[in-house]
Design an enzyme around this catalytic site. Structure first.
Site, PDB file in Angstrom:
ATOM      1  NE  ARG A  22      73.062 -15.699  39.254  1.00  0.00           N
ATOM      2  CZ  ARG A  22      72.123 -14.789  39.166  1.00  0.00           C
ATOM      3  NH1 ARG A  22      72.270 -13.622  39.733  1.00  0.00           N
ATOM      4  NH2 ARG A  22      71.033 -15.042  38.470  1.00  0.00           N
ATOM      5  NE  ARG A  26      74.526  -7.647  40.848  1.00  0.00           N
ATOM      6  CZ  ARG A  26      73.271  -7.620  40.397  1.00  0.00           C
ATOM      7  NH1 ARG A  26      72.809  -6.551  39.797  1.00  0.00           N
ATOM      8  NH2 ARG A  26      72.477  -8.652  40.565  1.00  0.00           N
ATOM      9  NE  ARG A  35      77.922  -5.946  35.112  1.00  0.00           N
ATOM     10  CZ  ARG A  35      77.278  -4.886  34.710  1.00  0.00           C
ATOM     11  NH1 ARG A  35      77.875  -3.993  33.952  1.00  0.00           N
ATOM     12  NH2 ARG A  35      76.019  -4.698  35.041  1.00  0.00           N
ATOM     13  CG  ASP A  71      72.214 -15.027  32.538  1.00  0.00           C
ATOM     14  OD1 ASP A  71      72.460 -14.659  33.696  1.00  0.00           O
ATOM     15  OD2 ASP A  71      71.060 -15.258  32.130  1.00  0.00           O
ATOM     16  CE1 TYR A 147      63.635 -14.603  34.318  1.00  0.00           C
ATOM     17  CE2 TYR A 147      64.694 -16.738  34.086  1.00  0.00           C
ATOM     18  CZ  TYR A 147      64.422 -15.610  34.835  1.00  0.00           C
ATOM     19  OH  TYR A 147      64.934 -15.482  36.100  1.00  0.00           O
TER      20      TYR A 147
HETATM   21  O1  CP3 Z   1      79.067 -17.253  39.308  1.00  0.00           O
HETATM   22  C1  CP3 Z   1      78.178 -17.893  38.718  1.00  0.00           C
HETATM   23  O2  CP3 Z   1      77.301 -18.553  39.306  1.00  0.00           O
HETATM   24  C2  CP3 Z   1      78.220 -17.976  37.210  1.00  0.00           C
HETATM   25  C3  CP3 Z   1      77.473 -17.048  36.485  1.00  0.00           C
HETATM   26  C4  CP3 Z   1      75.952 -17.049  36.441  1.00  0.00           C
HETATM   27  C5  CP3 Z   1      75.229 -15.854  36.205  1.00  0.00           C
HETATM   28  N1  CP3 Z   1      73.919 -16.165  36.042  1.00  0.00           N
HETATM   29  C6  CP3 Z   1      75.852 -14.520  36.103  1.00  0.00           C
HETATM   30  C7  CP3 Z   1      75.001 -13.330  36.269  1.00  0.00           C
HETATM   31  C8  CP3 Z   1      75.019 -18.096  36.494  1.00  0.00           C
HETATM   32  C9  CP3 Z   1      75.239 -19.569  36.772  1.00  0.00           C
HETATM   33  C10 CP3 Z   1      73.739 -17.509  36.229  1.00  0.00           C
HETATM   34  C11 CP3 Z   1      72.493 -18.287  36.128  1.00  0.00           C
HETATM   35  C12 CP3 Z   1      71.208 -17.594  36.096  1.00  0.00           C
HETATM   36  N2  CP3 Z   1      70.861 -16.423  35.437  1.00  0.00           N
HETATM   37  C13 CP3 Z   1      70.034 -18.099  36.691  1.00  0.00           C
HETATM   38  C14 CP3 Z   1      69.949 -19.416  37.430  1.00  0.00           C
HETATM   39  C15 CP3 Z   1      70.546 -19.300  38.777  1.00  0.00           C
HETATM   40  C16 CP3 Z   1      69.665 -18.665  39.787  1.00  0.00           C
HETATM   41  O3  CP3 Z   1      70.080 -17.614  40.302  1.00  0.00           O
HETATM   42  O4  CP3 Z   1      68.588 -19.200  40.071  1.00  0.00           O
HETATM   43  C17 CP3 Z   1      68.981 -17.198  36.439  1.00  0.00           C
HETATM   44  C18 CP3 Z   1      67.568 -17.331  36.921  1.00  0.00           C
HETATM   45  C19 CP3 Z   1      69.517 -16.150  35.634  1.00  0.00           C
HETATM   46  C20 CP3 Z   1      68.781 -14.976  35.072  1.00  0.00           C
HETATM   47  C21 CP3 Z   1      69.403 -13.711  35.524  1.00  0.00           C
HETATM   48  N3  CP3 Z   1      70.560 -13.180  34.991  1.00  0.00           N
HETATM   49  C22 CP3 Z   1      68.996 -12.850  36.588  1.00  0.00           C
HETATM   50  C23 CP3 Z   1      67.772 -13.055  37.438  1.00  0.00           C
HETATM   51  C24 CP3 Z   1      69.964 -11.823  36.685  1.00  0.00           C
HETATM   52  C25 CP3 Z   1      70.054 -10.711  37.729  1.00  0.00           C
HETATM   53  C26 CP3 Z   1      69.569  -9.381  37.247  1.00  0.00           C
HETATM   54  C27 CP3 Z   1      69.933  -8.317  38.291  1.00  0.00           C
HETATM   55  O5  CP3 Z   1      70.514  -7.292  37.902  1.00  0.00           O
HETATM   56  O6  CP3 Z   1      69.626  -8.521  39.480  1.00  0.00           O
HETATM   57  C28 CP3 Z   1      70.916 -12.039  35.677  1.00  0.00           C
HETATM   58  C29 CP3 Z   1      72.128 -11.236  35.440  1.00  0.00           C
HETATM   59  C30 CP3 Z   1      73.376 -11.850  35.983  1.00  0.00           C
HETATM   60  N4  CP3 Z   1      73.825 -13.096  35.628  1.00  0.00           N
HETATM   61  C31 CP3 Z   1      74.295 -11.254  36.887  1.00  0.00           C
HETATM   62  C32 CP3 Z   1      75.329 -12.181  37.060  1.00  0.00           C
HETATM   63  C33 CP3 Z   1      76.582 -12.029  37.871  1.00  0.00           C
HETATM   64  C34 CP3 Z   1      74.242  -9.830  37.453  1.00  0.00           C
HETATM   65  C35 CP3 Z   1      74.794  -8.989  36.333  1.00  0.00           C
HETATM   66  C36 CP3 Z   1      75.421  -7.672  36.696  1.00  0.00           C
HETATM   67  O7  CP3 Z   1      74.675  -6.692  36.767  1.00  0.00           O
HETATM   68  O8  CP3 Z   1      76.646  -7.604  36.806  1.00  0.00           O
END
Ligand code: CP3
Length: 340
Positions: A22, A26, A35, A71, A147
């Site tokens: 990640r 943010r 964003r 994602d 999920y």
């Molecule tokens: O930089 C990176 O690592 C690449 C991008 C990436 C994202 N998600 C972007 C993202 C990767 C590799 C993921 C994987 C992902 N997504 C996982 C596995 C990794 C882990 O954290 O265990 C999981 C479980 C998800 C599911 C998911 N997507 C969640 C729990 C969330 C967060 C929701 C929140 O608002 O807290 C997302 C959204 C997400 N995916 C964000 C990002 C940067 C936040 C989006 C935003 O609001 O800008």
């Protein structure tokens, strides 16, 4: 050449490679600016935006690998399941998958047709990145299934694990379909130019070793072995998987990702010697500031010792309140302290 690929190919890297799970997101003001103008979905579906946010942490932190901005639910959305990522919550599916009839909602993935933006982004990124490798990724069958079965993020995964124990046909049908979808998605990312892949089984750590072996490992193995011929490093990661590290290696990983709950030297003993490691700095220690972050970095480097096949990373994703300057300082410090 790349220190990341050197470390994962049995060569001695010029210094220990570093990247952060990640790393895009943010914590970076330049990400929050994008964003403010575009939704998360827009960023993921628009190659120019995907490329920009993927490159942001490479510029800011000087990390040794980029990870595609996307994602784990993207390929599931691409075959028509209306999974929505809700801010501050995570992936939500209003009509969860729980019956044999529901399985038909998950058709096979045709990567270039269903998700052209992913592969267009990869091709653009590989051009822009030069010698810096791009990591492709996908969610593992169990984590995706959780999920889809729960319909929302879950702490205990109780509905998922009940279905796993009581509905063998639904379980096998769902995890098999997800395994094939994920394998297809990862293969297409490598064909488009990704140099490595990471399989995120983020929530596998909620399983006992016996349950992991019976209900989950066969499907993750199906994903990882489907990539055998591609000759790219396969990283396999989950949170809270201290007791599963050996099994996660046995599923067909070249690299096992380790969270922060297991001391690195203990993790190393649980992972076969021909499998590399990644991790395991506590993501909250970099939130605490530069001094604790650098002290913890030195402690971790001591635990890793002289091996050449460790990829420095956090034990889970970068937390939004992290100061980017602290992450940049950690990268510089690892590079200097391990330079050969
Ligand atoms: O930089 C990176 O690592 C690449 C991008 C990436 C994202 N998600 C972007 C993202 C990767 C590799 C993921 C994987 C992902 N997504 C996982 C596995 C990794 C882990 O954290 O265990 C999981 C479980 C998800 C599911 C998911 N997507 C969640 C729990 C969330 C967060 C929701 C929140 O608002 O807290 C997302 C959204 C997400 N995916 C964000 C990002 C940067 C936040 C989006 C935003 O609001 O800008």
């Amino acid at each position: 050449m790349s220190v990341f690929l050197d470390a994962l190919s049995g060569r001695e890297p010029a210094h220990m490679p570093v990247w952060f799970m990640r790393q895009a997101g943010r914590a970076l003001a330049e990400y929050r600016e994008i964003r403010a103008e575009h939704s998360f979905d827009e960023v993921v579906h628009t190659p120019d935006l995907t490329v920009e946010v993927t490159l942001q942490p490479v510029r800011r932190y000087g990390v040794d690998a980029a990870i595609l901005f996307s994602d784990i639910v993207t390929p599931v959305q691409a075959v028509g399941l209306p999974v929505e990522i809700r801010k501050g919550i995570g992936p939500v599916l209003d009509q969860p998958i729980r019956t044999v009839e529901d399985l038909d909602r998950l058709r096979p993935l045709e990567p270039e047709q269903d998700a052209p933006y992913v592969f267009e982004s990869i091709r653009l990124l590989v051009d822009e990145l030069g010698d810096t490798p791009l990591i492709g990724f996908a969610g593992a069958p169990f984590t995706l299934a959780s999920y889809l079965i729960e319909g929302q993020p879950s702490r205990d995964h109780a509905i998922t694990k009940a279905l796993m124990r009581t509905e063998p046909l639904v379980w096998d049908g769902l995890l098999s379909r997800l395994a094939d979808l994920v394998a297809t998605h990862l293969r297409a990312q490598v064909v488009a130019g990704a140099s490595a892949v990471q399989l995120f089984d983020s929530w596998a750590g909620t399983l006992s070793p016996a349950d992991y072996r019976t209900f989950v490992l066969p499907y993750s193995r199906r994903v990882l072995t489907a990539l055998d011929d591609l000759d790219v490093p396969r990283i396999h990661f989950g949170v809270g998987t201290g007791e599963l590290l050996g099994l996660m290696a046995a599923a067909g990983a070249d690299v096992v990702g380790v969270d922060w709950r297991v001391p690195m030297e203990v993790a190393r003993e649980r992972i076969p010697l021909d499998v590399a490691t990644q991790g395991n700095l506590d993501p909250t220690v970099v939130v605490a500031g530069a001094a604790p972050a650098l002290a913890a970095t030195d402690d971790l480097l001591g635990r890793i010792g002289p091996r050449h096949d460790h990829v420095f990373n956090l034990g889970h994703g970068v937390l939004p309140p992290t100061d980017p300057g602290v992450l940049a300082a950690v990268v510089d410090h690892v590079h200097e302290a391990t330079a050969r």
